[in-house]
Design a protein around this motif. Sequence first.
Motif, PDB file in Angstrom:
ATOM      1  N   PHE A  25     -68.669  56.617 -74.155  1.00  0.00           N
ATOM      2  CA  PHE A  25     -67.247  56.884 -73.946  1.00  0.00           C
ATOM      3  C   PHE A  25     -66.505  55.595 -73.607  1.00  0.00           C
ATOM      4  O   PHE A  25     -65.432  55.316 -74.158  1.00  0.00           O
ATOM      5  N   ILE A  26     -67.103  54.786 -72.726  1.00  0.00           N
ATOM      6  CA  ILE A  26     -66.480  53.511 -72.354  1.00  0.00           C
ATOM      7  C   ILE A  26     -66.409  52.581 -73.558  1.00  0.00           C
ATOM      8  O   ILE A  26     -65.391  51.926 -73.813  1.00  0.00           O
ATOM      9  N   GLY A  27     -67.506  52.527 -74.348  1.00  0.00           N
ATOM     10  CA  GLY A  27     -67.533  51.668 -75.523  1.00  0.00           C
ATOM     11  C   GLY A  27     -66.481  52.056 -76.550  1.00  0.00           C
ATOM     12  O   GLY A  27     -65.769  51.205 -77.091  1.00  0.00           O
ATOM     13  N   CYS A  28     -66.350  53.358 -76.802  1.00  0.00           N
ATOM     14  CA  CYS A  28     -65.339  53.820 -77.761  1.00  0.00           C
ATOM     15  C   CYS A  28     -63.927  53.581 -77.229  1.00  0.00           C
ATOM     16  O   CYS A  28     -63.012  53.249 -77.995  1.00  0.00           O
ATOM     17  N   SER A  29     -63.758  53.753 -75.926  1.00  0.00           N
ATOM     18  CA  SER A  29     -62.438  53.522 -75.329  1.00  0.00           C
ATOM     19  C   SER A  29     -61.995  52.079 -75.496  1.00  0.00           C
ATOM     20  O   SER A  29     -60.811  51.798 -75.732  1.00  0.00           O
ATOM     21  N   LEU A  30     -62.955  51.159 -75.390  1.00  0.00           N
ATOM     22  CA  LEU A  30     -62.622  49.735 -75.489  1.00  0.00           C
ATOM     23  C   LEU A  30     -62.523  49.267 -76.939  1.00  0.00           C
ATOM     24  O   LEU A  30     -61.764  48.336 -77.232  1.00  0.00           O
ATOM     25  N   GLY A  31     -63.286  49.908 -77.833  1.00  0.00           N
ATOM     26  CA  GLY A  31     -63.370  49.375 -79.187  1.00  0.00           C
ATOM     27  C   GLY A  31     -62.649  50.151 -80.269  1.00  0.00           C
ATOM     28  O   GLY A  31     -62.527  49.667 -81.397  1.00  0.00           O
TER      29      GLY A  31
END
Length: 262
Positions: A25-31
């Motif tokens: 979730f954090i990775g998708c939010s940032l990328g």
Amino acid sequence: APQPPSAFAQFFDKAGMLLVLALLFIGCSLGVDNFLSWFNMKSVALSVSMTGMVACTMLFCLAAGDFDLSIGSVVACAGVVSALVMNKTDSIALGILAGLGCGAVSGFINGFVVAKLRINALITTLATMQMVRGFGYIISDYKAVGIMRDEFFSLGNSRLLGIDTPIWITLGCFLLFGFILNRTVFGRDTLAVGGNAEAAHLAGISVERVKIAIFTAQGVMAAFAGIVLASRLTSGQPNTSQGFELDVMSACVLGGDSLSCG
């Protein structure tokens, strides 16, 4: 003597999938652009709402040591049955009851064959999957069945506080079945049957009754999801939800259900 697992190993064993989800979730939010937008969050929740509904009862099946491969066919057939009855009777209530009845009959047959006749759930539900899907094709004449009552569409397409109704239904299912599993005798019996069916029987639990109830509830919940889907699509479609059972079982396992039962 074997060393006890480390604190991190114990934590990962209990919450590993939740940790992986948080990192993704954090990775998708940032990328990914607009990933955290309100529109996207609602779209994601809506897209998995049906899976979430049916996973609530599949969790009981897996916890009791069984599974149900027929749910995708029940979803499709229940939608078709509801649409046909609704069009014939001009009654939304009768259409919904007919669809739920279709799921209840399918689930009861699965539970009876597995619990009473001692036939493996894989064989039983695989056969039911083919029969229910075929029944849906036959009664629909292999075509989508349009629904003539516009009021019915609000079940799958309306919103409350800006959030789609199927999402609210899924959240309600989480609360209801979570309470049943953790706070009721039936929930404890389910876990006992999955942990050791023979010990559960010796403790006075009716293993056969528990399994029949679980499969029947699974059929009703799959049928309800099919009715919601028919409302969203404005028709009953006999070819929908193929492979749906794998999505539901994967959701249960990723959510923490044990494939080793109990």
